[in-house]
Every structure is written in structure tokens, then in C-alpha cells.
Design a protein around this motif. Structure first.
Motif, PDB file in Angstrom:
ATOM      1  N   GLY A 168      -2.659  19.733  15.633  1.00 16.66           N
ATOM      2  CA  GLY A 168      -1.332  18.899  15.895  1.00 16.66           C
ATOM      3  C   GLY A 168      -1.554  17.354  16.010  1.00 16.66           C
ATOM      4  O   GLY A 168      -0.395  16.950  16.575  1.00 16.66           O
ATOM      5  N   GLU A 169      -2.471  17.080  15.838  1.00 16.93           N
ATOM      6  CA  GLU A 169      -2.564  15.567  15.852  1.00 16.93           C
ATOM      7  C   GLU A 169      -1.863  14.852  14.805  1.00 16.93           C
ATOM      8  O   GLU A 169      -2.205  15.196  13.573  1.00 16.93           O
ATOM      9  CB  GLU A 169      -4.116  15.061  15.773  1.00 16.93           C
ATOM     10  N   ARG A 170      -1.394  13.671  14.952  1.00 17.90           N
ATOM     11  CA  ARG A 170      -0.638  12.847  13.685  1.00 17.90           C
ATOM     12  C   ARG A 170      -1.792  11.872  13.478  1.00 17.90           C
ATOM     13  O   ARG A 170      -2.072  11.125  14.414  1.00 17.90           O
ATOM     14  CB  ARG A 170       0.598  12.337  14.527  1.00 17.90           C
ATOM     15  N   ARG A 171      -1.862  11.775  12.371  1.00 21.59           N
ATOM     16  CA  ARG A 171      -2.940  10.665  11.689  1.00 21.59           C
ATOM     17  C   ARG A 171      -2.398  10.152  10.563  1.00 21.59           C
ATOM     18  O   ARG A 171      -1.436  10.631   9.821  1.00 21.59           O
ATOM     19  CB  ARG A 171      -4.229  11.308  11.253  1.00 21.59           C
ATOM     20  N   ARG A 172      -2.570   8.813  10.529  1.00 22.20           N
ATOM     21  CA  ARG A 172      -2.296   7.702   9.343  1.00 22.20           C
ATOM     22  C   ARG A 172      -3.583   7.362   8.768  1.00 22.20           C
ATOM     23  O   ARG A 172      -4.106   6.179   9.178  1.00 22.20           O
ATOM     24  CB  ARG A 172      -1.458   6.389   9.681  1.00 22.20           C
ATOM     25  N   ASN A 173      -3.911   8.561   7.641  1.00 16.87           N
ATOM     26  CA  ASN A 173      -5.084   7.920   7.126  1.00 16.87           C
ATOM     27  C   ASN A 173      -5.082   6.613   6.084  1.00 16.87           C
ATOM     28  O   ASN A 173      -4.065   6.587   5.145  1.00 16.87           O
ATOM     29  CB  ASN A 173      -5.476   9.019   6.384  1.00 16.87           C
ATOM     30  N   GLN A 174      -5.711   5.486   6.505  1.00 15.66           N
ATOM     31  CA  GLN A 174      -5.905   4.479   5.617  1.00 15.66           C
ATOM     32  C   GLN A 174      -6.809   4.329   4.732  1.00 15.66           C
ATOM     33  O   GLN A 174      -7.920   4.187   4.986  1.00 15.66           O
ATOM     34  CB  GLN A 174      -5.959   3.238   6.523  1.00 15.66           C
ATOM     35  N   CYS A 175      -6.801   4.821   3.430  1.00 15.46           N
ATOM     36  CA  CYS A 175      -7.934   5.292   2.467  1.00 15.46           C
ATOM     37  C   CYS A 175      -8.082   4.464   1.507  1.00 15.46           C
ATOM     38  O   CYS A 175      -7.114   3.775   0.909  1.00 15.46           O
ATOM     39  CB  CYS A 175      -7.119   6.546   1.878  1.00 15.46           C
ATOM     40  N   VAL A 184       0.969  -1.046   0.014  1.00 16.71           N
ATOM     41  CA  VAL A 184      -0.010   0.119   0.001  1.00 16.71           C
ATOM     42  C   VAL A 184       0.951   1.115  -0.050  1.00 16.71           C
ATOM     43  O   VAL A 184       1.676   1.299   0.893  1.00 16.71           O
ATOM     44  CB  VAL A 184      -0.847  -0.160   1.131  1.00 16.71           C
ATOM     45  N   PRO A 185       0.830   2.041  -1.163  1.00 13.61           N
ATOM     46  CA  PRO A 185       1.648   3.203  -1.091  1.00 13.61           C
ATOM     47  C   PRO A 185       1.777   4.207   0.006  1.00 13.61           C
ATOM     48  O   PRO A 185       0.214   4.406   0.465  1.00 13.61           O
ATOM     49  CB  PRO A 185       1.193   3.944  -2.506  1.00 13.61           C
ATOM     50  N   GLN A 186       2.665   4.632   0.847  1.00 13.47           N
ATOM     51  CA  GLN A 186       2.317   5.689   1.692  1.00 13.47           C
ATOM     52  C   GLN A 186       2.832   7.250   1.182  1.00 13.47           C
ATOM     53  O   GLN A 186       3.824   7.305   0.387  1.00 13.47           O
ATOM     54  CB  GLN A 186       2.899   5.209   2.876  1.00 13.47           C
ATOM     55  N   PHE A 187       2.076   8.235   1.916  1.00 13.34           N
ATOM     56  CA  PHE A 187       2.292   9.484   1.184  1.00 13.34           C
ATOM     57  C   PHE A 187       2.257  10.544   2.329  1.00 13.34           C
ATOM     58  O   PHE A 187       1.787  10.046   3.368  1.00 13.34           O
ATOM     59  CB  PHE A 187       1.298   9.964   0.499  1.00 13.34           C
ATOM     60  N   GLY A 188       3.076  11.397   2.612  1.00 10.46           N
ATOM     61  CA  GLY A 188       3.260  12.369   3.723  1.00 10.46           C
ATOM     62  C   GLY A 188       4.594  12.143   4.243  1.00 10.46           C
ATOM     63  O   GLY A 188       5.289  10.976   4.140  1.00 10.46           O
ATOM     64  N   LEU A 189       4.795  12.939   5.244  1.00  7.59           N
ATOM     65  CA  LEU A 189       5.970  12.800   6.001  1.00  7.59           C
ATOM     66  C   LEU A 189       5.777  12.143   7.534  1.00  7.59           C
ATOM     67  O   LEU A 189       4.815  12.624   8.095  1.00  7.59           O
ATOM     68  CB  LEU A 189       6.813  14.314   6.152  1.00  7.59           C
ATOM     69  N   CYS A 190       6.500  11.014   7.847  1.00 13.13           N
ATOM     70  CA  CYS A 190       6.304  10.351   8.959  1.00 13.13           C
ATOM     71  C   CYS A 190       7.410  10.792   9.850  1.00 13.13           C
ATOM     72  O   CYS A 190       8.748  10.143   9.526  1.00 13.13           O
ATOM     73  CB  CYS A 190       5.751   9.007   8.715  1.00 13.13           C
ATOM     74  N   GLU A 191       7.356  11.464  10.891  1.00 10.68           N
ATOM     75  CA  GLU A 191       8.439  11.548  11.958  1.00 10.68           C
ATOM     76  C   GLU A 191       8.676  10.104  12.838  1.00 10.68           C
ATOM     77  O   GLU A 191       7.864   9.614  13.281  1.00 10.68           O
ATOM     78  CB  GLU A 191       7.826  12.697  12.803  1.00 10.68           C
ATOM     79  N   ALA A 192       9.955   9.880  12.419  1.00 11.45           N
ATOM     80  CA  ALA A 192      10.328   8.566  13.127  1.00 11.45           C
ATOM     81  C   ALA A 192      10.185   8.526  14.549  1.00 11.45           C
ATOM     82  O   ALA A 192      10.479   9.533  15.350  1.00 11.45           O
ATOM     83  CB  ALA A 192      11.881   8.242  12.788  1.00 11.45           C
ATOM     84  N   GLY A 193       9.451   7.576  15.175  1.00 13.48           N
ATOM     85  CA  GLY A 193       9.210   7.291  16.595  1.00 13.48           C
ATOM     86  C   GLY A 193       7.976   8.040  17.081  1.00 13.48           C
ATOM     87  O   GLY A 193       7.678   7.847  18.311  1.00 13.48           O
ATOM     88  N   ALA A 194       7.344   8.837  16.227  1.00 15.16           N
ATOM     89  CA  ALA A 194       6.428   9.739  16.732  1.00 15.16           C
ATOM     90  C   ALA A 194       4.991   8.779  16.465  1.00 15.16           C
ATOM     91  O   ALA A 194       4.841   8.182  15.226  1.00 15.16           O
ATOM     92  CB  ALA A 194       5.979  11.005  15.832  1.00 15.16           C
ATOM     93  N   PRO A 195       4.046   8.856  17.293  1.00 15.33           N
ATOM     94  CA  PRO A 195       2.886   7.949  17.157  1.00 15.33           C
ATOM     95  C   PRO A 195       1.614   8.662  16.165  1.00 15.33           C
ATOM     96  O   PRO A 195       1.731   9.865  16.397  1.00 15.33           O
ATOM     97  CB  PRO A 195       2.186   7.847  18.583  1.00 15.33           C
ATOM     98  N   TYR A 196       1.318   7.838  15.139  1.00 18.11           N
ATOM     99  CA  TYR A 196       0.446   8.225  14.159  1.00 18.11           C
ATOM    100  C   TYR A 196      -0.741   7.395  14.364  1.00 18.11           C
ATOM    101  O   TYR A 196      -0.875   6.319  14.465  1.00 18.11           O
ATOM    102  CB  TYR A 196       0.885   8.242  12.975  1.00 18.11           C
ATOM    103  N   GLN A 197      -1.980   8.178  14.938  1.00 16.79           N
ATOM    104  CA  GLN A 197      -3.313   7.229  15.007  1.00 16.79           C
ATOM    105  C   GLN A 197      -3.965   6.729  13.464  1.00 16.79           C
ATOM    106  O   GLN A 197      -3.867   7.709  12.813  1.00 16.79           O
ATOM    107  CB  GLN A 197      -4.257   8.490  15.575  1.00 16.79           C
ATOM    108  N   ALA A 198      -4.173   5.579  13.714  1.00 19.13           N
ATOM    109  CA  ALA A 198      -4.611   5.136  12.337  1.00 19.13           C
ATOM    110  C   ALA A 198      -5.932   5.435  12.297  1.00 19.13           C
ATOM    111  O   ALA A 198      -6.795   5.498  13.238  1.00 19.13           O
ATOM    112  CB  ALA A 198      -4.485   3.397  12.442  1.00 19.13           C
ATOM    113  N   ARG A 199      -6.420   5.853  11.187  1.00 22.61           N
ATOM    114  CA  ARG A 199      -7.670   6.425  10.920  1.00 22.61           C
ATOM    115  C   ARG A 199      -8.267   5.844   9.503  1.00 22.61           C
ATOM    116  O   ARG A 199      -7.683   6.414   8.373  1.00 22.61           O
ATOM    117  CB  ARG A 199      -7.627   7.951  10.596  1.00 22.61           C
ATOM    118  N   PRO A 200      -9.018   4.693   9.439  1.00 27.56           N
ATOM    119  CA  PRO A 200      -9.702   4.212   8.165  1.00 27.56           C
ATOM    120  C   PRO A 200     -10.549   5.307   7.429  1.00 27.56           C
ATOM    121  O   PRO A 200     -11.384   5.916   8.259  1.00 27.56           O
ATOM    122  CB  PRO A 200     -10.565   3.076   8.844  1.00 27.56           C
TER     123      PRO A 200
END
Length: 163
Positions: A99-106, A10-26
Motif C-alpha cells: 500500500g505504499e505510494r511511490r514515485r519512481n524517478q527512473c 520527464v514523462p510520467q506514467f501510472g495513476l497519481c491520486e490527487a493530494g495523496a503523498p507519493y514517496q520519491a524513489r530514485p
């Protein structure tokens, strides 16, 4: 894993700060096309910025992708839609205004326009129909632009019918 099974990346886009938690968001988003071959986008105008997105959004607990897509699409555009074929899946890493970190699972789906409902549309949202190539230049999230590009490369227009 059986030898006949495959794993699709699954391709990933955006910048992900290493070690920072990103909330999964379907999330589920729609690609809807009018009879002129234009794609539906939502123009979101807030006090300090304007964003352009595909209609859709977060899947609530207990909702299917199709139900969430229909609900979100209607809330944002006033159109009732039916979710069709899956075009693509991608993840979009993002940080919200708060400021919430999200990982949108689209999931990106073709949509069939059913009817204009006349229901209330979110105050800061406006439905805009654009040529798909122009839409690519305006979409806020690279994952959405990638999904539209993928759809275009599939040779699809007007509700997913082949050219």
C-alpha cells in the motif's frame, strides 16, 4: 534561467491520486542486449503473481546511478554490467503490495555485459532474454516499456551500436 538553458519534461506514467503523498524513489534500470539482439528482462514469480521488469531498482543513499544499476543488475540476474549511455528518464507512479505510494524517478541506461558472476540471484527472480518487441508486451511498468520503445526508435541493438 539563462536563455540557452532548456527544461526537458520527464514523462510520467501510472495513476497519481490527487493530494495523496507519493514517496520519491530514485531508481536506475538497465537495457542489456545479447549477441542475438534479445533484451534482458527479469521474471519475478511470487505466490500470487508474475511480473516482468528491466533489471535494476532503487538507488541507495550515497550511491551513484551507475553503481546502483550494477549492484541491482547483478543481484537480479547474476551478470556484472557496466552502465553506459542514458537512454531516457521517466517517472512511474505506483502503489506497492503493502500500500505504499511511490514515485519512481527512473533513469534507463544501456548496459554492457561484463561477465556472469555466479553470485546468488534473488530467489524469485529469473533472467529471461526476449525479442525487444515481445518484451514490450510483458513489461509491468509503462515507464519501462516507454524507455525500451525510445531505445528502439533510436535504432539501437546489440549494446547500443547503430543498426
Amino acid at each position: 534561467m539563462a536563455s540557452s538553458e532548456t527544461i526537458e519534461a520527464v514523462p510520467q506514467f501510472g495513476l497519481c491520486e490527487a493530494g495523496a503523498p507519493y514517496q520519491a524513489r530514485p531508481c536506475a534500470f538497465g537495457i542489456a542486449v545479447d549477441d542475438k539482439g534479445r533484451i534482458a528482462l527479469v521474471r519475478i514469480a511470487r505466490e500470487t503473481y508474475v511480473n516482468w521488469d528491466l533489471p535494476g531498482g532503487m538507488i541507495d543513499p550515497g550511491e551513484s546511478e551507475a553503481v546502483a544499476l550494477a549492484r541491482e543488475f547483478c543481484e537480479e540476474t547474476g551478470w556484472a554490467v557496466t552502465a553506459g549511455a542514458l537512454v531516457a528518464r521517466a517517472e512511474q507512479f505506483t502503489i506497492t503490495r503493502t500500500g505504499e505510494r511511490r514515485r519512481n524517478q527512473c533513469g534507463f541506461f544501456l548496459c554492457e555485459l561484463v561477465e556472469m558472476t555466479g553470485g546468488k540471484i534473488e530467489d524469485d527472480h529469473e533472467l529471461v532474454w526476449l525479442d525487444p518487441h515481445e518484451a514490450l508486451t510483458r513489461l509491468r511498468h509503462p515507464a519501462a516499456a516507454w524507455a525500451v520503445t525510445h531505445w528502439l526508435r533510436m535504432g539501437r541493438v546489440c549494446g547500443g551500436r547503430p543498426r
